[in-house]
Design a protein around this motif. Structure first.
Motif, PDB file in Angstrom:
ATOM      1  N   ASN A 167      -1.855  29.934 -24.611  1.00  0.00           N
ATOM      2  CA  ASN A 167      -2.123  28.498 -24.554  1.00  0.00           C
ATOM      3  C   ASN A 167      -0.871  27.634 -24.609  1.00  0.00           C
ATOM      4  OD1 ASN A 167      -1.707  28.328 -27.500  1.00  0.00           O
ATOM      5  ND2 ASN A 167      -3.722  29.292 -27.610  1.00  0.00           N
ATOM      6  N   ASN A 168       0.034  27.893 -25.526  1.00  0.00           N
ATOM      7  CA  ASN A 168       1.232  27.050 -25.634  1.00  0.00           C
ATOM      8  C   ASN A 168       2.146  27.193 -24.416  1.00  0.00           C
ATOM      9  OD1 ASN A 168       0.368  25.972 -28.033  1.00  0.00           O
ATOM     10  ND2 ASN A 168       1.724  27.181 -29.313  1.00  0.00           N
ATOM     11  N   ILE A 169       2.231  28.387 -23.869  1.00  0.00           N
ATOM     12  CA  ILE A 169       3.048  28.597 -22.671  1.00  0.00           C
ATOM     13  C   ILE A 169       2.454  27.816 -21.495  1.00  0.00           C
ATOM     14  CG2 ILE A 169       3.777  30.334 -20.969  1.00  0.00           C
ATOM     15  CD1 ILE A 169       3.767  32.369 -23.361  1.00  0.00           C
ATOM     16  N   ILE A 170       1.143  27.888 -21.352  1.00  0.00           N
ATOM     17  CA  ILE A 170       0.473  27.176 -20.255  1.00  0.00           C
ATOM     18  C   ILE A 170       0.655  25.677 -20.415  1.00  0.00           C
ATOM     19  CG2 ILE A 170      -1.784  26.647 -19.230  1.00  0.00           C
ATOM     20  CD1 ILE A 170      -2.549  29.600 -20.032  1.00  0.00           C
ATOM     21  N   VAL A 171       0.434  25.165 -21.633  1.00  0.00           N
ATOM     22  CA  VAL A 171       0.594  23.721 -21.872  1.00  0.00           C
ATOM     23  C   VAL A 171       2.030  23.303 -21.601  1.00  0.00           C
ATOM     24  CG1 VAL A 171       0.519  21.900 -23.628  1.00  0.00           C
ATOM     25  CG2 VAL A 171      -1.336  23.561 -23.479  1.00  0.00           C
ATOM     26  N   SER A 172       2.978  24.129 -21.978  1.00  0.00           N
ATOM     27  CA  SER A 172       4.387  23.821 -21.726  1.00  0.00           C
ATOM     28  C   SER A 172       4.673  23.734 -20.228  1.00  0.00           C
ATOM     29  CB  SER A 172       5.271  24.892 -22.365  1.00  0.00           C
ATOM     30  OG  SER A 172       6.627  24.626 -22.121  1.00  0.00           O
ATOM     31  N   LYS A 173       4.161  24.688 -19.464  1.00  0.00           N
ATOM     32  CA  LYS A 173       4.384  24.676 -18.013  1.00  0.00           C
ATOM     33  C   LYS A 173       3.702  23.487 -17.346  1.00  0.00           C
ATOM     34  CE  LYS A 173       5.279  29.578 -17.495  1.00  0.00           C
ATOM     35  NZ  LYS A 173       4.878  30.857 -16.943  1.00  0.00           N
ATOM     36  N   VAL A 174       2.476  23.194 -17.761  1.00  0.00           N
ATOM     37  CA  VAL A 174       1.748  22.054 -17.192  1.00  0.00           C
ATOM     38  C   VAL A 174       2.465  20.757 -17.533  1.00  0.00           C
ATOM     39  CG1 VAL A 174      -0.398  20.713 -17.366  1.00  0.00           C
ATOM     40  CG2 VAL A 174      -0.495  23.199 -17.117  1.00  0.00           C
TER      41      VAL A 174
END
Length: 185
Positions: A167-174
Motif C-alpha cells: 500500500n505505501n509503495i503504491i501510494v508513493s508512486k501514485v
C-alpha cells in the motif's frame, strides 16, 4: 452551538462531495462510453479485444489504488515530506482523504469500467455472431460475459492482495505521478 455549526458544515461538505462524485460519474461514464462506442464501430475484432482489455485493466488499476490508499499509513509520508520528497504532501492528502479517494477509484472509475467492459463485451459478442452466423447467440453472449466478468474479478482479487501488501509503495508512486500533474497544489 459550536457542535451544531460543525454538523452543518460536515453535512454541507458531504453534499458537496456527493454532487462532485455525481458530476464526475456522469462525465467519466459518458466520455468512456462515447469513446468506446465510436471506436468500436470502426475497428476489427482484435482492436475491439484490445479496447476491452484496456478498460478492464484501468478498472483493476484504479481498484488497486483505492485499496492501497485506504490501507496506507500516513507516517512514512510525513518523513518524506520533511525531506522535501516530491509527492509526499499529495500522499498525505490521499491517505487523509482515503474515503473519498476510494470512492472515486473503486466506485466511480472501477464501477464505470465494469459497466463499460460489459457493454464492450456485448458489442464483441454481437460482432462475432454477425461474422460467424452459425454461432448460437445465447452461448456467445454468455461466454463473452462470463470471460469479461471472470477476468475482472480475478484481476481485482489479485490486485487487492497486491494493494494490501504494498500500500505505501503504491501510494508513493501514485502521489509522485500526481505531483507531475498538479505540483503539490
Amino acid at each position: 452551538m459550536s457542535k451544531n455549526n460543525n454538523r452543518k458544515s460536515t453535512a454541507k461538505s458531504r453534499r458537496k462531495w456527493i454532487l462532485t462524485i455525481l458530476i464526475w460519474s456522469v462525465l467519466i461514464s459518458s466520455g468512456i462510453s462515447l469513446l468506446s462506442d465510436s471506436l468500436l464501430s470502426k475497428v476489427n475484432m482484435l482492436v475491439a479485444f484490445i479496447i476491452l482489455a484496456f478498460i478492464i485493466i484501468v478498472g483493476i488499476i484504479f481498484d488497486i489504488i483505492g485499496i492501497a490508499v485506504t490501507a496506507a499509513d500516513e507516517t512514512p509520508f510525513h518523513a518524506m515530506a520533511s525531506k522535501k520528497i516530491n509527492g509526499a504532501k499529495i500522499a498525505i492528502k490521499l491517505v487523509r482523504n482515503a474515503d473519498k479517494v476510494s470512492t472515486f477509484c473503486n466506485d466511480v472509475v472501477g464501477d464505470i469500467s465494469g459497466i463499460v467492459s460489459g457493454s464492450v463485451g456485448f458489442f464483441i459478442a454481437q460482432k462475432l455472431i454477425h461474422e460467424f452466423t452459425k454461432l448460437n447467440s445465447t452461448s456467445v453472449n454468455v461466454a463473452i460475459g462470463a470471460i469479461v466478468a471472470s477476468i475482472t474479478i480475478c484481476g481485482k482479487s489479485i490486485g487487492k492482495t497486491y494493494a494490501l501488501e504494498n500500500n505505501n509503495i503504491i501510494v508513493s508512486k501514485v502521489s509522485k505521478l500526481l505531483y507531475l500533474i498538479v505540483k503539490d497544489r
